[in-house]
Write an enzyme that holds these catalytic residues in place. Structure first.
Site, PDB file in Angstrom:
ATOM      1  N   ARG A   1      -0.051  -7.417  -6.526  1.00  0.00           N
ATOM      2  CA  ARG A   1       0.722  -6.365  -5.892  1.00  0.00           C
ATOM      3  C   ARG A   1       1.997  -5.924  -6.682  1.00  0.00           C
ATOM      4  O   ARG A   1       2.753  -6.941  -6.623  1.00  0.00           O
ATOM      5  CB  ARG A   1       1.149  -6.827  -4.498  1.00  0.00           C
ATOM      6  CG  ARG A   1       1.396  -5.396  -3.513  1.00  0.00           C
ATOM      7  CD  ARG A   1       1.765  -6.014  -2.301  1.00  0.00           C
ATOM      8  NE  ARG A   1       2.031  -4.768  -1.361  1.00  0.00           N
ATOM      9  CZ  ARG A   1       3.419  -4.519  -1.197  1.00  0.00           C
ATOM     10  NH1 ARG A   1       4.269  -5.036  -1.775  1.00  0.00           N
ATOM     11  NH2 ARG A   1       3.689  -3.165  -0.390  1.00  0.00           N
TER      12      ARG A   1
ATOM     13  N   SER B   1      -1.097   3.828   6.266  1.00  0.00           N
ATOM     14  CA  SER B   1       0.181   3.956   7.039  1.00  0.00           C
ATOM     15  C   SER B   1       1.168   3.983   6.212  1.00  0.00           C
ATOM     16  O   SER B   1       2.040   4.787   6.015  1.00  0.00           O
ATOM     17  CB  SER B   1       0.197   3.278   8.161  1.00  0.00           C
ATOM     18  OG  SER B   1      -0.817   3.565   8.910  1.00  0.00           O
TER      19      SER B   1
ATOM     20  N   SER C   1       0.599   0.551  -0.947  1.00  0.00           N
ATOM     21  CA  SER C   1       0.750  -0.979  -1.573  1.00  0.00           C
ATOM     22  C   SER C   1       0.116  -0.441  -2.923  1.00  0.00           C
ATOM     23  O   SER C   1      -0.994   0.428  -3.170  1.00  0.00           O
ATOM     24  CB  SER C   1      -0.110  -1.953  -0.898  1.00  0.00           C
ATOM     25  OG  SER C   1       0.483  -2.519   0.002  1.00  0.00           O
TER      26      SER C   1
ATOM     27  N   GLU D   1      -6.808  -7.946   3.408  1.00  0.00           N
ATOM     28  CA  GLU D   1      -7.047  -6.680   3.286  1.00  0.00           C
ATOM     29  C   GLU D   1      -7.267  -6.176   1.740  1.00  0.00           C
ATOM     30  O   GLU D   1      -7.856  -5.280   1.431  1.00  0.00           O
ATOM     31  CB  GLU D   1      -6.013  -5.901   4.115  1.00  0.00           C
ATOM     32  CG  GLU D   1      -4.653  -5.853   3.607  1.00  0.00           C
ATOM     33  CD  GLU D   1      -3.830  -4.840   4.540  1.00  0.00           C
ATOM     34  OE1 GLU D   1      -4.195  -3.768   4.534  1.00  0.00           O
ATOM     35  OE2 GLU D   1      -2.888  -5.189   5.176  1.00  0.00           O
TER      36      GLU D   1
END
EC number: 2.7.1.33
Length: 598
Positions: free
Chosen positions: A432, A417, A420, A363
């Protein structure tokens, strides 16, 4: 006919093949095995070329003779009856790797003479071109019985075409000793009937066509895939999916340059899907097409069309899969490109219910690729990226376009939701940095508990009408004003939901106040983490994306204010028009990449 004749105590043998193959003429072949005798019944110590005086032993040749009705006699190399008895010669196999024997069309014949020995080595018997059957008695079984006759070493050498053309200059290695085979190549019984053909080996037998059970739709799908493969593009329809924890985001490319031929060949269920998706703005109770985000006159993978953006709650995923099964989507596609956690969660359901395979994609990869692509094509002639000017002054704050042509480095904050936070240094180089579990899902869940709302839109609508200061404890509630030493304004939140400790405060607040306080709490937390990450990574551009920001002007202005105020104008909060659809766009781009790789 293939005939094996032994002599000299079984040490010597001669094999002859007689038959018709060339224009009504008779072709004959003999293979001789060296032994103790020079002929069948005894003679010189070794074998020479059949019928050639003083030839060296072992220098055997394979000869082919052609005997026709008009032929006056036979050469010395021909032994046997000239009429009806066939031809027989003795030959030894010289050591050589291959056999090739050609006939120069004697007596009007044509074609190539192929020896059965060579064919047997390859596991089959083949035959040259055939014409009319020969006259009776020429090598058939109705004439005189074939017999092996010893050849006289002193016989004169003939100079017929058969003798010259039958000379093999290379020879071949003899095959392993096998039981004698009898091969008849002439007509049976002396009649004018066509000669018997040898039965083909099982692996050479014609195979019956397998029955076809495919439906017309599947046949059309195969044809369209073949056509698309030649053009390096996937077959329609073109989809990309991002199956998140709260929302499913779907992008669909509608081709607008369909030719008359394509429209005529287009199968019915493909037309049905295109019409269903493009003629509606709502699908069922919860599916929505964001018409205001549609990208028009876009060129993707060599085709011109419009890109549509559709969303629905993840809890309705099973209904979507069932609809795909009802519309027979698997007859058009067998694989869908999907990203997000739901690509893993619903993989088995797609396979079992809709007969579809999900090509699962990372993703964060899809997020970055989709963002860069949409920003590069723009938003129907307008920039995709924007920011808020004068965010600390509500009266002067306004939306302004921002050019993101040189986006690196940037801090990318994906607010779904959960949250990140990525540090992006190039198209393929990112990491990340961190994240938080307090995201859009937290906001909606708390609002449902506190206010009784059921949708994200309801929660935002209530938040827009509420006042969070009735719920939160502010700096001025503690200090009576600003905390000047550290530059804290009295209006800053000191404790989220801090006033709810008081029963009097609880009794005086509204549901709208609770919704607004929940939104401010989540937004401030995300903004605080993003600012610290930007300082640590030494990045001055922070890009906020994700469906938490959809129709959420309150949060966007709060983030813009926080970035500008706490960084003293050094950090700029950037936003994008297609907030939560970049992952789905990245999945669609991967569909094109898969086709290019093939």
């Amino acid at each position: 006919m293939l005939k094996l004749v032994g002599g000299g105590g079984g040490q010597d043998w001669a094999c002859s093949v007689a038959g018709t193959s060339l224009g009504g003429e008779e072709a004959a072949f003999e293979v001789a095995r060296p032994g103790d005798q020079g002929k069948a019944g005894g003679g010189s110590p070794g074998w020479g070329c059949a019928g050639i005086p003083d030839s060296a032993p072992g220098a055997g040749v394979l000869q082919a003779g052609a005997v026709g009705p008009a032929r006056g006699g036979q050469g010395a190399e021909e032994v046997g009856e000239s009429a009806g008895g066939g031809e027989e010669r003795r030959v030894r196999h010289p050591q050589a790797p291959a056999l090739r024997l050609l006939n120069r069309k004697p007596q009007g014949g044509s074609g190539e003479i192929k020896t059965p020995e060579n064919d047997l080595q390859r596991g089959r018997l083949s035959r040259g071109p055939r014409t009319a059957p020969p006259a009776p008695g020429m090598g058939d079984r109705s004439g005189q019985q074939e017999r092996s006759v010893p050849h006289s070493p002193g016989a004169p050498v003939g100079t017929s075409a058969a003798a010259v053309n039958g000379l093999l200059h290379n020879g071949f290695h003899p095959p392993p000793v096998q039981p004698p085979h009898v091969c008849s190549r002439g007509p049976v019984g002396g009649s004018d009937a066509a000669p018997q053909r040898l039965p083909l080996l099982p692996e050479l037998q014609p195979q019956p066509l397998l029955p076809q059970h495919d439906s017309p739709a599947k046949k059309c799908r195969l044809r369209r895939r073949m056509d698309s493969g030649r053009k390096n593009r996937p077959p329609f329809p073109w989809f990309g999916m991002d199956i998140g924890g709260t929302l499913v985001k779907l992008v669909y490319f509608e081709p607008k340059d369909i030719t008359a031929e394509e429209e005529q060949e287009e199968v019915e269920n493909l037309k049905s899907i295109r019409k269903y998706l493009t003629s509606n703005t709502a699908y069922g109770k919860t599916g929505i097409r964001d018409v205001h985000l549609e990208l028009k006159n876009l060129t993707m993978c060599g085709r011109k069309g419009n890109l549509h953006f559709i969303r629905f709650p993840s809890c309705a995923m099973h209904r979507f899969i069932q609809m795909g099964s009802e519309k027979n989507f698997s007859s058009l596609h067998t694989t869908l490109c999907a990203t997000g956690g739901g690509a893993f969660k619903f993989e088995e359901d797609f396979r079992m219910i809709a007969d579809l395979q999900l090509h699962k994609l990372d993703e964060l990869d899809c997020l970055i690729q989709g963002l860069l692509y949409v920003d590069s094509v723009g938003f129907n002639g307008k920039p995709e990226c924007y920011y808020f000017e004068n965010p600390t002054n509500p009266e002067l704050c306004q939306k302004k376009p921002y050019c993101l042509d040189n986006p690196y480095p940037m801090l990318l904050v994906n607010m779904g939701s959960g949250v990140s936070i990525l540090a992006v240094y190039s198209k393929d180089n990112y990491k990340r940095v961190t994240g938080t579990s307090l995201g859009g899902g937290t906001f909606l869940g708390l609002c449902c508990l506190l206010t009784g709302c059921e949708t994200f839109e309801e929660a935002l609508e209530m938040a827009a009408k509420g006042d969070s200061t009735n719920v939160d404890k502010l700096v001025k509630d503690i200090y009576g004003g600003d905390y000047e030493r550290f530059g804290l304004q009295g209006s800053a939140v000191a404790s989220s939901f801090g006033n709810m400790m008081s029963k009097e405060k609880r009794d005086s607040i509204s549901k709208e106040d609770l919704a607004r306080a929940t939104l401010v709490t989540i937004t401030n937390n995300i903004g605080s983490i993003a600012r610290m990450c930007a300082l640590n990574e030494n990045i001055d551009r922070v890009v906020f994306v994700g469906n938490f920001l959809r129709i959420n002007m309150v949060s966007m202005k709060l983030l813009a204010y926080a970035m500008d105020f706490w960084s003293k104008g050094q950090l700029k909060a950037l936003f994008l028009e297609h907030e939560g659809y970049f992952g789905a766009v990245g999945a669609l781009l991967e569909l094109f990449k898969m086709t290019d790789d093939k």
